[in-house]
Design a protein around this motif. Structure first.
Motif, mmCIF file in Angstrom:
data_model
loop_
_atom_site.group_PDB
_atom_site.id
_atom_site.type_symbol
_atom_site.label_atom_id
_atom_site.label_comp_id
_atom_site.label_asym_id
_atom_site.label_seq_id
_atom_site.Cartn_x
_atom_site.Cartn_y
_atom_site.Cartn_z
ATOM 1 N N ILE A 156 -8.340 -0.870 9.085
ATOM 2 C CA ILE A 156 -7.707 -1.337 8.805
ATOM 3 C C ILE A 156 -7.371 -0.492 7.430
ATOM 4 C CG2 ILE A 156 -7.140 -2.993 6.684
ATOM 5 C CD1 ILE A 156 -9.213 -5.410 8.336
ATOM 6 N N VAL A 157 -8.019 -0.051 6.876
ATOM 7 C CA VAL A 157 -7.860 0.771 5.701
ATOM 8 C C VAL A 157 -6.860 2.151 6.415
ATOM 9 C CG1 VAL A 157 -8.666 2.765 3.743
ATOM 10 C CG2 VAL A 157 -9.394 0.125 4.789
ATOM 11 N N ASN A 158 -7.857 3.187 7.811
ATOM 12 C CA ASN A 158 -6.637 3.736 8.525
ATOM 13 C C ASN A 158 -5.257 3.152 9.070
ATOM 14 O OD1 ASN A 158 -9.381 5.516 8.067
ATOM 15 N ND2 ASN A 158 -10.432 4.724 8.986
ATOM 16 N N LEU A 159 -5.576 2.555 8.661
ATOM 17 C CA LEU A 159 -4.154 2.093 10.113
ATOM 18 C C LEU A 159 -3.344 1.768 8.178
ATOM 19 C CD1 LEU A 159 -5.375 -0.569 12.949
ATOM 20 C CD2 LEU A 159 -3.434 1.425 13.329
ATOM 21 N N SER A 160 -3.473 1.272 7.747
ATOM 22 C CA SER A 160 -2.607 0.917 6.300
ATOM 23 C C SER A 160 -2.099 2.183 5.724
ATOM 24 C CB SER A 160 -3.962 0.379 5.568
ATOM 25 O OG SER A 160 -3.891 -0.666 5.765
ATOM 26 N N LEU A 161 -3.073 2.910 5.633
ATOM 27 C CA LEU A 161 -3.392 4.529 5.181
ATOM 28 C C LEU A 161 -1.606 5.505 5.845
ATOM 29 C CD1 LEU A 161 -5.902 5.640 3.941
ATOM 30 C CD2 LEU A 161 -4.437 4.704 1.595
ATOM 31 N N HIS A 162 -2.677 5.174 6.546
ATOM 32 C CA HIS A 162 -1.540 6.281 8.293
ATOM 33 C C HIS A 162 -0.099 5.866 8.399
ATOM 34 C CE1 HIS A 162 -0.849 8.417 11.407
ATOM 35 N NE2 HIS A 162 -0.150 7.760 12.179
ATOM 36 N N ASN A 163 0.477 4.394 8.746
ATOM 37 C CA ASN A 163 1.357 3.622 8.374
ATOM 38 C C ASN A 163 1.873 3.817 7.162
ATOM 39 O OD1 ASN A 163 1.486 3.173 11.011
ATOM 40 N ND2 ASN A 163 0.203 2.246 10.914
ATOM 41 N N VAL A 218 1.023 -1.169 -0.367
ATOM 42 C CA VAL A 218 -0.355 0.047 -0.129
ATOM 43 C C VAL A 218 1.538 1.284 0.393
ATOM 44 C CG1 VAL A 218 -1.491 1.541 1.443
ATOM 45 C CG2 VAL A 218 -1.642 -1.087 1.348
ATOM 46 N N SER A 219 0.803 2.091 -0.312
ATOM 47 C CA SER A 219 1.231 3.491 -0.569
ATOM 48 C C SER A 219 -0.261 4.464 -0.691
ATOM 49 C CB SER A 219 2.477 4.042 -2.215
ATOM 50 O OG SER A 219 1.374 3.853 -2.949
#
Length: 233
Positions: free
Chosen positions: A212-219, A157-158
């Motif tokens: 899941i989406v929030n954590l993926s994008l933030h990290n 993910v980016s």
């Protein structure tokens, strides 16, 4: 691609790769020998569904890789990469390139699973929902069977910073997640993947996909190098 064209395309790619990138030719030869006794018609069946999807994926990636390697200068290659998303660029420049050159200790294991029809990808619907949500929010995602089966990475993910992050999702109970997360971290270190996110989610909780989406994008934007973050939702 028609099932009957897959084997012939593999052989054509091997011939082309032999003069451009011998490491790719070697990988494709391994795959060609592996599937040589598989009848084209069986690739249309449900048992060999994921085998066919893998073959189509490796063929497409190999064609792109050969296009890049055939360019006569580094500058031309850089121009080619600028047309890719951050996740695509990371996949081809880093992980796919490493997979071609390095020994893959899991390769023979997951080839057997694919051939036997034992690979199911039970979380496929979840992953599709996560991918769709990330893309709606402006992120980019790559899914590859090689990344999943060899590199403990469900999705790459980016987000706004265009920094690719390898992410593994699991719904295992806590008593099993430590063992799996340790194996995950060891795998990422083996492939010299500098950042990773291991998310242990509870599908019974409300709005868990959005979390899941929030954590993926933030990290993706903020996780530092040489950090392997393990998080339970």
């Amino acid at each position: 691609m028609q099932a009957q064209d897959i084997k012939q395309t593999l052989k054509s790619l091997i011939k082309e790769a032999s003069t451009i990138d011998p490491s790719l030719a070697k990988r494709l030869e391994q795959i060609d020998r592996w599937v040589q006794d598989v009848k084209s018609g069986s690739l249309n069946g449900n048992t060999k569904r994921f085998l066919r999807l893998f073959l189509e994926q490796i063929i497409k990636d190999s064609q792109i890789w050969l296009d890049i390697q055939a360019l006569s200068s580094q500058e031309e290659q850089e121009v080619y990469y600028t047309k890719m998303t951050a996740t695509e660029k990371y996949w081809f420049r880093e992980l796919f390139a490493k997979w071609l050159k390095e020994n893959d200790p899991k390769f023979i294991i997951w080839r057997q699973k694919l051939m036997a029809g034992d690979f199911r990808q039970e979380d496929g619907d979840l992953l599709n929902s996560v991918v769709n949500s990330i893309e709606v929010r402006g992120g980019t995602v790559i899914k590859r069977y090689i990344a999943d089966l060899s590199m403990a990475t469900d999705i790459i993910v980016s987000s706004r910073q265009d920094k690719a992050l390898c992410i593994q999702l699991t719904s295992l109970a806590n008593k099993y997640s430590q063992e799996k997360s340790d194996s995950w971290e060891n795998t990422l270190r083996f492939w010299a993947i500098e950042r990773g996110l291991f998310l242990n989610y509870n599908p019974g909780k409300n709005d868990f996909i959005n979390k899941i989406v929030n954590l993926s994008l933030h990290n993706s934007d903020n996780l530092k190098s040489r950090i392997y973050l393990k998080f339970s939702l």
